[in-house]
Scaffold this active site. Structure first.
Site, PDB file in Angstrom:
ATOM      1  N   LYS A 181      29.671 -26.022 -10.541  1.00 35.20           N
ATOM      2  CA  LYS A 181      29.541 -27.311  -9.864  1.00 35.20           C
ATOM      3  C   LYS A 181      29.959 -27.129  -8.402  1.00 35.20           C
ATOM      4  CE  LYS A 181      31.287 -30.611  -8.497  1.00 35.20           C
ATOM      5  NZ  LYS A 181      31.184 -31.089  -7.093  1.00 35.20           N
ATOM      6  N   GLU A 257      42.751 -22.075  -7.411  1.00 37.40           N
ATOM      7  CA  GLU A 257      42.858 -21.607  -6.017  1.00 37.40           C
ATOM      8  C   GLU A 257      42.946 -22.866  -5.171  1.00 37.40           C
ATOM      9  OE1 GLU A 257      43.192 -18.574  -5.138  1.00 37.40           O
ATOM     10  OE2 GLU A 257      42.397 -17.386  -6.800  1.00 37.40           O
ATOM     11  N   CYS A 291      41.439 -22.276   3.476  1.00 38.88           N
ATOM     12  CA  CYS A 291      42.757 -22.374   2.831  1.00 38.88           C
ATOM     13  C   CYS A 291      43.693 -21.332   3.413  1.00 38.88           C
ATOM     14  CB  CYS A 291      42.607 -22.169   1.339  1.00 38.88           C
ATOM     15  SG  CYS A 291      41.708 -20.661   0.957  1.00 38.88           S
ATOM     16  N   GLU A 388      47.849 -29.642   5.402  1.00 45.57           N
ATOM     17  CA  GLU A 388      46.780 -28.724   5.791  1.00 45.57           C
ATOM     18  C   GLU A 388      45.970 -29.370   6.910  1.00 45.57           C
ATOM     19  OE1 GLU A 388      44.543 -27.964   2.132  1.00 45.57           O
ATOM     20  OE2 GLU A 388      44.293 -25.913   2.815  1.00 45.57           O
TER      21      GLU A 388
HETATM   22  P1  NAP Z   1      38.320 -31.002  -3.196  1.00 43.54           P
HETATM   23  O1  NAP Z   1      38.108 -32.350  -2.692  1.00 43.54           O
HETATM   24  O2  NAP Z   1      39.455 -30.754  -4.124  1.00 43.54           O
HETATM   25  O3  NAP Z   1      36.935 -30.568  -3.863  1.00 43.54           O
HETATM   26  C1  NAP Z   1      36.734 -29.296  -4.415  1.00 43.54           C
HETATM   27  C2  NAP Z   1      35.737 -29.410  -5.534  1.00 43.54           C
HETATM   28  O4  NAP Z   1      36.280 -30.236  -6.553  1.00 43.54           O
HETATM   29  C3  NAP Z   1      34.407 -30.043  -5.128  1.00 43.54           C
HETATM   30  O5  NAP Z   1      33.362 -29.429  -5.838  1.00 43.54           O
HETATM   31  C4  NAP Z   1      34.598 -31.480  -5.579  1.00 43.54           C
HETATM   32  O6  NAP Z   1      33.398 -32.144  -5.856  1.00 43.54           O
HETATM   33  C5  NAP Z   1      35.363 -31.268  -6.851  1.00 43.54           C
HETATM   34  N1  NAP Z   1      36.076 -32.454  -7.304  1.00 43.54           N
HETATM   35  C6  NAP Z   1      36.570 -33.475  -6.560  1.00 43.54           C
HETATM   36  N2  NAP Z   1      37.137 -34.399  -7.374  1.00 43.54           N
HETATM   37  C7  NAP Z   1      36.973 -33.950  -8.644  1.00 43.54           C
HETATM   38  C8  NAP Z   1      37.328 -34.470  -9.928  1.00 43.54           C
HETATM   39  N3  NAP Z   1      37.979 -35.624 -10.075  1.00 43.54           N
HETATM   40  N4  NAP Z   1      36.998 -33.761 -11.026  1.00 43.54           N
HETATM   41  C9  NAP Z   1      36.353 -32.592 -10.918  1.00 43.54           C
HETATM   42  N5  NAP Z   1      35.982 -32.044  -9.724  1.00 43.54           N
HETATM   43  C10 NAP Z   1      36.310 -32.724  -8.599  1.00 43.54           C
HETATM   44  O7  NAP Z   1      38.518 -29.950  -2.017  1.00 43.54           O
HETATM   45  P2  NAP Z   1      37.576 -29.728  -0.764  1.00 43.54           P
HETATM   46  O8  NAP Z   1      37.917 -30.764   0.235  1.00 43.54           O
HETATM   47  O9  NAP Z   1      36.161 -29.546  -1.168  1.00 43.54           O
HETATM   48  O10 NAP Z   1      38.069 -28.294  -0.289  1.00 43.54           O
HETATM   49  C11 NAP Z   1      39.110 -28.112   0.565  1.00 43.54           C
HETATM   50  C12 NAP Z   1      40.349 -27.677  -0.207  1.00 43.54           C
HETATM   51  O11 NAP Z   1      40.074 -26.476  -0.916  1.00 43.54           O
HETATM   52  C13 NAP Z   1      41.497 -27.352   0.706  1.00 43.54           C
HETATM   53  O12 NAP Z   1      42.686 -27.875   0.184  1.00 43.54           O
HETATM   54  C14 NAP Z   1      41.524 -25.822   0.698  1.00 43.54           C
HETATM   55  O13 NAP Z   1      42.771 -25.273   0.995  1.00 43.54           O
HETATM   56  C15 NAP Z   1      41.102 -25.534  -0.691  1.00 43.54           C
HETATM   57  N6  NAP Z   1      40.587 -24.155  -0.800  1.00 43.54           N
HETATM   58  C16 NAP Z   1      41.345 -23.252  -1.462  1.00 43.54           C
HETATM   59  C17 NAP Z   1      40.907 -21.940  -1.550  1.00 43.54           C
HETATM   60  C18 NAP Z   1      41.718 -20.908  -2.259  1.00 43.54           C
HETATM   61  O14 NAP Z   1      41.166 -19.879  -2.612  1.00 43.54           O
HETATM   62  N7  NAP Z   1      43.000 -21.123  -2.491  1.00 43.54           N
HETATM   63  C19 NAP Z   1      39.690 -21.572  -0.980  1.00 43.54           C
HETATM   64  C20 NAP Z   1      38.941 -22.532  -0.310  1.00 43.54           C
HETATM   65  C21 NAP Z   1      39.410 -23.831  -0.243  1.00 43.54           C
HETATM   66  P3  NAP Z   1      32.751 -33.158  -4.780  1.00 43.54           P
HETATM   67  O15 NAP Z   1      32.378 -32.324  -3.642  1.00 43.54           O
HETATM   68  O16 NAP Z   1      31.589 -33.717  -5.499  1.00 43.54           O
HETATM   69  O17 NAP Z   1      33.816 -34.160  -4.459  1.00 43.54           O
END
Ligand code: NAP
Length: 484
Positions: A181, A257, A291, A388
């Site tokens: 997804k 992650e 991240c 962040e």
């Molecule tokens: P996010 O809002 O948590 O979304 C990540 C994924 O989760 C998206 O596919 C999102 O779908 C999905 N999602 C959101 N709400 C959900 C729910 N209730 N149930 C299931 N899935 C759900 O994060 P983001 O804004 O896309 O990404 C930025 C974050 O990712 C930052 O905090 C960054 O640090 C972190 N990150 C971490 C790493 C690592 O390896 N540690 C790498 C890259 C990024 P939708 O898009 O449809 O909302």
């Protein structure tokens, strides 16, 4: 080429059981170009029933896929790597169109992300076990590895290809099937990859891709379905926490992650040229939307002024613009919310006394741009030292002693990565041992490497992607006690 033309060849449907299909009732949602704010595509908006169909396909394919010879699984990954590399420019334009980063940065992500396909092609034939004699000599102990089973992979928008391949490649190598997804802001890169993986020989049902705007409603029933065996998530800590709760019911294997708040520590004995180069990478890779992005620059007071001046010069020289155009160094942030959050964090720091050395505002005009920014005199209660930033903003704070630097670096709920610059060997050892993180960049501003275990501790999550460790996330250990 404009953004709509860049994505014109990509499938817009759901990829389930090897077939492209529409979402239930033909529902779709819009994908926008962050450089203009304009719509560039409509993609399928899956319902819970579509999500279930994807899991059905993954479950149906699991047994045959687990029994496929490891060499065959590896060859498929190797072919996929070749296709992605051959078609770098095509997918780079898709990624830039939907996510905003420059073409140069998209190509760099493709070089990095595709490498997981090659790395795990090689790992697929190295899955092994152990045979030993029990201490009392009465039985023999056989330890073997088997695929975990069907996996759900949820990925973020910031690295639309690499965050997928870091999960897909080890799962394929291990013999797991999957439902992927991608983020709804950037689904097109993953839809493109699904096509490539099928072309490389991934059998029907092994890799299924579901795009949706009703994310929680579609994901939760899959997570709670007893046939799912693993959840792997890359995204925010907040969403990660709620997914761990949902996965408790099925006692899923879970990899998380999550977010970061990376310290970038510059000691007084550091090579300042290397530190400034490293800072540019650690801060500006992916427009700061990583991240692993350096979030707090912790610099010894004796070199802070020079470091800040040199960093501000470099940041101020960058050209901000549409990532599809030549000569641009910094693209837009992914959407209006992200841009507004960055602006709010900078305004908060300035209102609490920070000095702006360069940048500090969003340029006028279309798109979600923010100027590369360096701040000094940042007060301890500024929000951007805790949260962040996810944007091109470098706040500098100072320290006097090594212990103070370590204390400041570790003063966060996160623990993904830290960077440290010093020429003193003994100090380097003390510092990398003392940092409460999963990864350290020592005298370098980047840690991501397919051959290394990527992952964090504390609120940055658990589990490792890449390296020899990466495939273990997709394998179960079974032991057989053999009577003599
Ligand atoms: P996010 O809002 O948590 O979304 C990540 C994924 O989760 C998206 O596919 C999102 O779908 C999905 N999602 C959101 N709400 C959900 C729910 N209730 N149930 C299931 N899935 C759900 O994060 P983001 O804004 O896309 O990404 C930025 C974050 O990712 C930052 O905090 C960054 O640090 C972190 N990150 C971490 C790493 C690592 O390896 N540690 C790498 C890259 C990024 P939708 O898009 O449809 O909302």
């Amino acid at each position: 080429m404009n953004a709509s033309e860049a994505v014109s060849g990509v499938h817009r449907g759901l990829f389930i059981g090897g077939q492209w299909r529409d979402a239930e009732e033909g529902r779709t949602f819009a994908v926008d170009d962050p450089a203009t704010g304009l719509e560039i595509a409509q993609v399928a908006d899956a319902s819970p029933a579509d999500g279930r169909a994807a899991l059905d396909a993954a479950v149906a394919a699991q047994a045959d896929w687990a029994a496929t010879p490891p060499r065959d699984r590896g060859e498929i990954l190797r072919r996929a790597w070749e296709v992605v590399v051959d078609r770098t420019d095509e997918v780079a334009a898709i990624m830039t169109a939907e996510m905003g980063k420059t073409m140069t940065e998209s190509r760099a992500e493709i070089a990095y992300g595709s490498e997981f396909l090659r790395w795990f092609a090689e790992e697929s034939v190295r899955i092994s076990g152990r045979y030993s004699v029990a201490p009392n000599g009465a039985t023999r102990l056989l330890t073997l590895k088997q695929p975990v089973g069907p996996c759900l992979m949820i990925t973020p928008w910031n690295f639309p290809l690499a965050m997928g391949t870091r999960k897909i490649a080890p799962a394929i190598a291990a013999g797991c099937t999957m439902v992927v997804k991608p983020a709804s802001l950037t689904p097109l890169t993953m839809l493109w990859l699904a096509d490539v993986m099928a072309e490389a020989g991934v059998p029907d049902g092994v890799l299924n891709v579901v795009t949706t705007k009703s994310t929680g409603k579609v994901m939760e029933p899959i997570i709670r379905d007893p046939r799912l065996r693993k959840l792997t998530f890359t995204g925010s800590t907040e969403v990660g926490r709620s997914l761990i709760e949902q996965s408790a019911e099925g006692l899923l294997r879970v990899s998380m992650e999550l977010g970061g708040n990376a310290p970038f520590v510059v000691f007084d004995d550091a090579d300042l040229d290397a530190a400034v180069d490293g800072a540019m990478l650690a801060k500006m890779r992916n427009i700061g939307e990583a991240c692993t992005a350096a979030n707090r620059f912790i610099v010894h007071s004796s070199v802070a002024e020079e470091f800040g001046r040199r960093l501000a010069e470099r940041m101020g020289d960058l050209t901000v613009g549409n990532g599809l155009e030549d000569g641009v160094d910094v693209g837009p942030l992914v959407d209006a919310d992200q841009r507004d959050t960055v602006a709010e964090l900078v305004d908060d720091a300035v209102s609490k006394g920070a000095t702006v050395l360069t940048g500090g505002s969003a340029p006028d005009g279309d798109g979600w741009f923010y100027a590369p920014t360096v701040l000094t005199d940042v007060s301890a209660d500024a929000r951007l030292l805790r949260e962040e930033i996810f944007g091109p903003v470098a706040p500098i704070i100072t320290f006097e002693t090594e212990q103070e630097a370590l204390d400041l670096a570790n003063d966060t709920e996160y623990g993904l990565v830290a960077y440290a610059f010093t020429r003193d060997h003994a100090r380097a050892v003390r510092v990398y041992e003392g940092l409460a993180v999963g990864m350290v960049g020592l005298n370098q501003g980047i840690v991501s490497n397919p051959a290394a275990p990527f992952g964090g501790v504390k609120a940055s999550g658990f589990g490792r992607e890449g390296g020899a460790e990466g495939i273990e996330e997709y394998l179960e250990t079974k032991y057989v006690g053999i009577a003599l």
